[in-house]
Design a protein around this motif. Structure first.
Motif, PDB file in Angstrom:
ATOM      1  N   ASN A  55       6.166  43.642 -56.978  1.00  0.00           N
ATOM      2  CA  ASN A  55       6.923  44.609 -56.503  1.00  0.00           C
ATOM      3  C   ASN A  55       6.245  46.037 -56.716  1.00  0.00           C
ATOM      4  O   ASN A  55       6.054  46.358 -57.900  1.00  0.00           O
ATOM      5  N   LYS A  56       6.101  46.669 -55.573  1.00  0.00           N
ATOM      6  CA  LYS A  56       5.352  47.841 -55.694  1.00  0.00           C
ATOM      7  C   LYS A  56       6.318  49.320 -56.506  1.00  0.00           C
ATOM      8  O   LYS A  56       5.599  50.101 -56.729  1.00  0.00           O
ATOM      9  N   SER A  57       7.456  48.750 -56.820  1.00  0.00           N
ATOM     10  CA  SER A  57       8.037  49.904 -57.611  1.00  0.00           C
ATOM     11  C   SER A  57       8.205  49.433 -58.926  1.00  0.00           C
ATOM     12  O   SER A  57       8.608  50.256 -59.837  1.00  0.00           O
ATOM     13  N   LEU A  58       7.958  48.112 -59.579  1.00  0.00           N
ATOM     14  CA  LEU A  58       7.768  48.044 -60.831  1.00  0.00           C
ATOM     15  C   LEU A  58       6.425  47.823 -61.372  1.00  0.00           C
ATOM     16  O   LEU A  58       5.981  48.847 -61.557  1.00  0.00           O
ATOM     17  N   GLY A  59       5.817  46.746 -61.449  1.00  0.00           N
ATOM     18  CA  GLY A  59       4.635  46.597 -62.071  1.00  0.00           C
ATOM     19  C   GLY A  59       3.482  46.990 -61.076  1.00  0.00           C
ATOM     20  O   GLY A  59       2.437  47.344 -61.701  1.00  0.00           O
ATOM     21  N   ASN A  60       3.746  46.501 -59.867  1.00  0.00           N
ATOM     22  CA  ASN A  60       2.530  46.924 -58.780  1.00  0.00           C
ATOM     23  C   ASN A  60       1.203  46.461 -59.242  1.00  0.00           C
ATOM     24  O   ASN A  60       0.302  46.894 -58.666  1.00  0.00           O
ATOM     25  N   CYS A  61       1.267  45.029 -59.764  1.00  0.00           N
ATOM     26  CA  CYS A  61       0.054  44.713 -60.113  1.00  0.00           C
ATOM     27  C   CYS A  61      -0.804  44.361 -58.901  1.00  0.00           C
ATOM     28  O   CYS A  61      -2.117  44.283 -58.939  1.00  0.00           O
ATOM     29  N   VAL A  62      -0.223  43.897 -57.698  1.00  0.00           N
ATOM     30  CA  VAL A  62      -0.750  43.850 -56.509  1.00  0.00           C
ATOM     31  C   VAL A  62      -1.566  45.065 -55.762  1.00  0.00           C
ATOM     32  O   VAL A  62      -2.386  44.855 -54.977  1.00  0.00           O
ATOM     33  N   ALA A  63      -1.324  46.178 -56.392  1.00  0.00           N
ATOM     34  CA  ALA A  63      -2.077  47.242 -55.940  1.00  0.00           C
ATOM     35  C   ALA A  63      -3.677  47.020 -56.273  1.00  0.00           C
ATOM     36  O   ALA A  63      -4.262  47.756 -55.596  1.00  0.00           O
ATOM     37  N   CYS A  64      -3.887  46.545 -57.258  1.00  0.00           N
ATOM     38  CA  CYS A  64      -5.227  46.449 -57.785  1.00  0.00           C
ATOM     39  C   CYS A  64      -5.663  44.833 -57.831  1.00  0.00           C
ATOM     40  O   CYS A  64      -6.836  44.826 -57.704  1.00  0.00           O
ATOM     41  N   HIS A  65      -4.808  43.927 -58.171  1.00  0.00           N
ATOM     42  CA  HIS A  65      -5.170  42.540 -58.150  1.00  0.00           C
ATOM     43  C   HIS A  65      -4.819  41.726 -56.820  1.00  0.00           C
ATOM     44  O   HIS A  65      -3.597  42.113 -56.212  1.00  0.00           O
ATOM     45  N   GLN A  66      -5.373  40.465 -56.465  1.00  0.00           N
ATOM     46  CA  GLN A  66      -5.018  39.607 -55.518  1.00  0.00           C
ATOM     47  C   GLN A  66      -4.314  38.377 -56.312  1.00  0.00           C
ATOM     48  O   GLN A  66      -4.905  38.038 -57.406  1.00  0.00           O
ATOM     49  N   VAL A  67      -3.272  37.966 -55.827  1.00  0.00           N
ATOM     50  CA  VAL A  67      -2.678  36.619 -56.196  1.00  0.00           C
ATOM     51  C   VAL A  67      -2.238  35.715 -55.151  1.00  0.00           C
ATOM     52  O   VAL A  67      -1.517  36.341 -54.340  1.00  0.00           O
ATOM     53  N   SER A  68      -2.595  34.692 -54.804  1.00  0.00           N
ATOM     54  CA  SER A  68      -2.388  33.877 -53.942  1.00  0.00           C
ATOM     55  C   SER A  68      -1.037  33.370 -53.846  1.00  0.00           C
ATOM     56  O   SER A  68      -0.529  33.356 -52.646  1.00  0.00           O
ATOM     57  N   ASP A  69      -0.518  33.148 -55.004  1.00  0.00           N
ATOM     58  CA  ASP A  69       0.875  32.983 -54.917  1.00  0.00           C
ATOM     59  C   ASP A  69       1.910  34.079 -54.307  1.00  0.00           C
ATOM     60  O   ASP A  69       3.098  33.718 -53.977  1.00  0.00           O
ATOM     61  N   LEU A  70       1.296  35.075 -54.196  1.00  0.00           N
ATOM     62  CA  LEU A  70       2.213  36.293 -53.574  1.00  0.00           C
ATOM     63  C   LEU A  70       1.725  36.695 -52.300  1.00  0.00           C
ATOM     64  O   LEU A  70       1.362  37.818 -51.922  1.00  0.00           O
ATOM     65  N   ALA A  71       0.916  35.819 -51.374  1.00  0.00           N
ATOM     66  CA  ALA A  71       0.320  36.066 -50.271  1.00  0.00           C
ATOM     67  C   ALA A  71       1.282  36.797 -49.282  1.00  0.00           C
ATOM     68  O   ALA A  71       0.878  37.440 -48.413  1.00  0.00           O
TER      69      ALA A  71
END
Length: 157
Positions: A55-71
């Motif tokens: 979630n880009k409004s919460l942790g927003n971890c995907v702004a810096c990391h890739q996660v295949s499970d969250l394709a």
């Protein structure tokens, strides 16, 4: 009726005990960057953690990391290491320490501290351009940290 009242009292007492078990951001005990004890006193929920990570409004971890499970989450970053296999690389205590405050384990990291409320050079008040006020809190709650750790613990190669 009496059983209902006793049940209500027991539930209220349990809820009070759970709140009392939460560790404040300023009281977290790090040992070589790891945090052995749950910050919330409650087990994390991997499904909630998955939502926070993506979630880009919460942790927003995907702004810096890739996660295949969250394709399905677009525009994943490449600044940080991929989170695939995180559970194989780090223990639960290490993951908790990294999410809470990665700078303790990795001094030069660009990753923000998600469970920190002091020691900043110049914190701001959200996106207002103003200085932080007395309500300055951590980016994620203790339970949200536990949820993220629970989710990351499911990511194996």
């Amino acid at each position: 009726m009496r059983i209902s009242i006793l049940t209500t009292i027991a539930v209220a007492a349990s809820a009070t005990a759970l709140v009392a078990a939460e560790i404040a951001p300023t009281a977290v005990s790090y040992e070589d960057g790891t945090v052995a004890q749950s910050l919330s006193g409650v087990a994390g929920d991997a499904a909630s953690g998955r939502e926070i990570v993506g979630n880009k409004s919460l942790g927003n971890c995907v702004a810096c990391h890739q996660v295949s499970d969250l394709a399905d989450v677009p525009f994943q970053g490449e600044i940080g290491p991929p989170l695939d296999g995180a559970a194989d690389r780090w223990s639960e205590a290490e993951l908790r320490g990294i999410v809470a405050n990665a700078k303790i384990m990795f001094e030069d990291t660009m990753m923000p501290a998600f469970y920190k409320t002091e020691g900043f050079i110049r914190p701001g008040n959200a996106y207002t351009g103003k200085a932080a006020d007395d309500t300055f809190g951590p980016l994620l709650s203790a339970q949200q940290i536990e949820d993220v750790v629970a989710y990351l613990s499911t990511l194996k190669e």
